[in-house]
Design a protein around this motif. Structure first.
Motif, PDB file in Angstrom:
ATOM      1  N   GLY A  11       0.798  -1.226   0.000  1.00 42.89           N
ATOM      2  CA  GLY A  11       0.000   0.000   0.000  1.00 42.89           C
ATOM      3  C   GLY A  11       0.823   1.265   0.000  1.00 42.89           C
ATOM      4  N   CYS A  12       1.917   1.308   0.796  1.00 43.94           N
ATOM      5  CA  CYS A  12       2.763   2.506   0.849  1.00 43.94           C
ATOM      6  C   CYS A  12       3.407   2.779  -0.504  1.00 43.94           C
ATOM      7  N   GLN A  13       3.874   1.737  -1.160  1.00 46.40           N
ATOM      8  CA  GLN A  13       4.498   1.904  -2.475  1.00 46.40           C
ATOM      9  C   GLN A  13       3.495   2.418  -3.501  1.00 46.40           C
ATOM     10  N   ILE A  14       2.271   1.932  -3.439  1.00 46.39           N
ATOM     11  CA  ILE A  14       1.239   2.392  -4.367  1.00 46.39           C
ATOM     12  C   ILE A  14       0.952   3.872  -4.155  1.00 46.39           C
ATOM     13  N   TYR A  15       0.788   4.287  -2.904  1.00 48.11           N
ATOM     14  CA  TYR A  15       0.492   5.683  -2.611  1.00 48.11           C
ATOM     15  C   TYR A  15       1.646   6.595  -2.992  1.00 48.11           C
ATOM     16  N   ASN A  70      -2.349  12.246 -10.964  1.00 48.16           N
ATOM     17  CA  ASN A  70      -3.489  12.992 -11.506  1.00 48.16           C
ATOM     18  C   ASN A  70      -4.775  12.479 -10.874  1.00 48.16           C
ATOM     19  N   TYR A  71      -5.878  13.041 -11.298  1.00 48.81           N
ATOM     20  CA  TYR A  71      -7.163  12.714 -10.677  1.00 48.81           C
ATOM     21  C   TYR A  71      -7.580  11.267 -10.944  1.00 48.81           C
ATOM     22  N   LEU A 108      -8.601   5.890  -8.785  1.00 52.68           N
ATOM     23  CA  LEU A 108      -8.264   4.473  -8.872  1.00 52.68           C
ATOM     24  C   LEU A 108      -7.818   3.931  -7.512  1.00 52.68           C
ATOM     25  N   ILE A 109      -6.956   4.665  -6.841  1.00 49.72           N
ATOM     26  CA  ILE A 109      -6.423   4.214  -5.562  1.00 49.72           C
ATOM     27  C   ILE A 109      -7.495   4.187  -4.483  1.00 49.72           C
ATOM     28  N   ASN A 110      -8.436   5.112  -4.577  1.00 51.06           N
ATOM     29  CA  ASN A 110      -9.487   5.195  -3.557  1.00 51.06           C
ATOM     30  C   ASN A 110     -10.732   4.415  -3.921  1.00 51.06           C
ATOM     31  N   SER A 139      -5.326   4.143   8.583  1.00 57.93           N
ATOM     32  CA  SER A 139      -6.512   4.743   9.206  1.00 57.93           C
ATOM     33  C   SER A 139      -7.571   5.153   8.191  1.00 57.93           C
ATOM     34  N   TYR A 140      -7.152   5.562   6.974  1.00 59.10           N
ATOM     35  CA  TYR A 140      -8.107   6.047   5.986  1.00 59.10           C
ATOM     36  C   TYR A 140      -8.564   4.968   4.992  1.00 59.10           C
ATOM     37  N   ASN A 141      -7.932   3.796   5.031  1.00 54.89           N
ATOM     38  CA  ASN A 141      -8.256   2.770   4.027  1.00 54.89           C
ATOM     39  C   ASN A 141      -8.518   1.407   4.660  1.00 54.89           C
ATOM     40  N   LYS A 142      -9.093   1.397   5.835  1.00 53.42           N
ATOM     41  CA  LYS A 142      -9.300   0.139   6.548  1.00 53.42           C
ATOM     42  C   LYS A 142     -10.101  -0.868   5.743  1.00 53.42           C
ATOM     43  N   GLU A 143     -11.093  -0.388   5.013  1.00 53.48           N
ATOM     44  CA  GLU A 143     -11.964  -1.296   4.269  1.00 53.48           C
ATOM     45  C   GLU A 143     -11.354  -1.745   2.949  1.00 53.48           C
TER      46      GLU A 143
END
Length: 396
Positions: free
Chosen positions: A56-60, A67-68, A73-75, A103-107
């Protein structure tokens, strides 16, 4: 780039092509080149495949600020992250980013990996693991007993947890407490427990009803354990298909009563044992009632009975699963390993001969390729004698 574009221009056979048509064709060419060279032309499915290789850290860090489209896509709820807490990284920025993503992507998190108890404790202080409703796999390395128990108690509320891997250097509790909590995880399919010490307590009671049965299908027991303790553990896992057992050791309890091991779905069994006498090993194998297809045995022992071909014949040939199973590997650590290897080759060839004879009732064999290693020329000659119509023979 302009020269390359010109080389890709469409040619028109008509000499009266108008300037307008040439301009349109050049526009089409430019669009074609853009579709080939732009990463944004890739579909979301391709990026999901790429993300499978990243945590996840690498993706972010790589995609969130592009871009938007990538932000969306990530969210997206379609994307699930695996989060790895690298214990070698102690940088505050990394830890803060890691905690923020958590904390923001638990699901959206399907896998969590921790390498130290301190990191697990830090995670538990800021998050409740029950909120990770899509968590499918959990890896806990070098975890302390008290912290492990606090995690296990809360895992039963996770509806999708299918894989659990635990590694401990030491433990001060009865392993029965760990096993019983794990067996209560209703969706769990894979479980591995590794402990590097030998003096362990496992006083697990016998299950008395079906409600105590686990859903586990793959079980890896990587800690010291007697045959009696193993038979009790697997009595909770009747759906087991894959079983790997290491660190089996000689103990007086190996001579005590061992429960029958009835695992009808078990097809693979890997066994690594140390200093266990052959007759204790024999009693254990005889208790297994399953449809085994693959058996992997590694033995370290001074008991020379392991080199007695007749004993192995009585042990394996009399099992109901012998005609269906394949001895993938049997190793005995002693200076006389060759004797056992020769016998096991004969066991393999005995099964091979049966298969060849069945084939010959349907058709003839004209070409034979032998990819297995055999320790005896006599065995190879016996095989060839079964094939009078053989034209070509290839050996590896």
């Amino acid at each position: 780039m302009n020269q390359n574009k010109r080389k890709l221009s469409f040619k028109d056979s008509s000499e009266e092509t108008t300037k307008k048509s040439r301009k349109n064709k050049n526009n089409c060419t430019n669009e074609l080149i853009q579709s080939i060279t732009s990463i944004e032309s890739l579909s979301n499915e391709v990026f999901y495949e790429i993300f499978d290789y990243l945590d996840g850290c690498q993706i972010y860090e790589s995609f969130s600020n592009l871009n938007y489209r990538f932000y969306q896509l990530i969210n997206s709820s379609c994307l699930l992250f695996k989060m790895i807490d690298y214990f070698t990284i102690i940088d505050d920025d990394f830890l803060n980013n890691w905690n923020e993503i958590i904390s923001y992507n638990k699901e959206q998190i399907f896998s969590l990996t921790f390498y130290t108890s301190s990191r697990i404790e830090r995670f538990l202080s800021s998050s409740t693991i029950q909120s990770f409703i899509h968590l499918q796999a959990l890896f806990l390395y070098n975890v302390q007993s008290d912290i492990l128990m606090s995690v296990l108690i809360n895992l039963s509320s996770l509806p999708h947890l299918q894989s659990l891997t635990i590694n401990m250097f030491n433990t001060s509790i009865n392993l029965a407490d760990i096993y019983q909590l794990v067996f209560n995880l209703s969706m769990l399919k894979y479980y591995k427990l590794s402990i590097d010490v030998t003096d362990l307590s496992i006083s697990l009671p016998i299950p008395i009803n079906e409600q105590q049965q686990s859903s586990i299908e793959s079980l890896i027991i990587d800690h010291s354990c007697t045959f009696q303790q193993l038979s009790t553990i697997v009595s909770y896992t009747l759906k087991l298909r894959y079983l790997k057992f290491t660190h089996g050791f000689n103990d007086t309890s190996n001579k005590l009563l061992i429960l029958p091991i009835k695992l009808e779905n078990l097809t693979y069994f890997s066994l690594h044992i140390y200093s266990v006498e052959f007759h204790d090993f024999q009693r254990f194998i005889q208790k297994i009632n399953s449809n085994l297809k693959k058996l992997n045995i590694s033995i370290q022992c001074q008991d020379m009975t392991y080199l007695d071909a007749y004993q192995w014949e009585q042990l394996l040939l009399n099992k109901t699963w012998y005609n269906n199973f394949e001895v993938t590997n049997i190793e005995y650590s002693t200076s006389a390993t060759l004797i056992l290897t020769n016998f096991l080759s004969l066991l393999y060839v005995d099964m091979l001969f049966k298969k060849v004879k069945r084939i010959l009732t349907i058709t003839q064999i004209y070409h034979l390729i032998v990819t297995e290693q055999h320790s005896s020329i006599r065995v190879l000659v016996q095989l060839i004698n079964l094939l009078p119509d053989l034209l070509t023979l290839k050996l590896h």
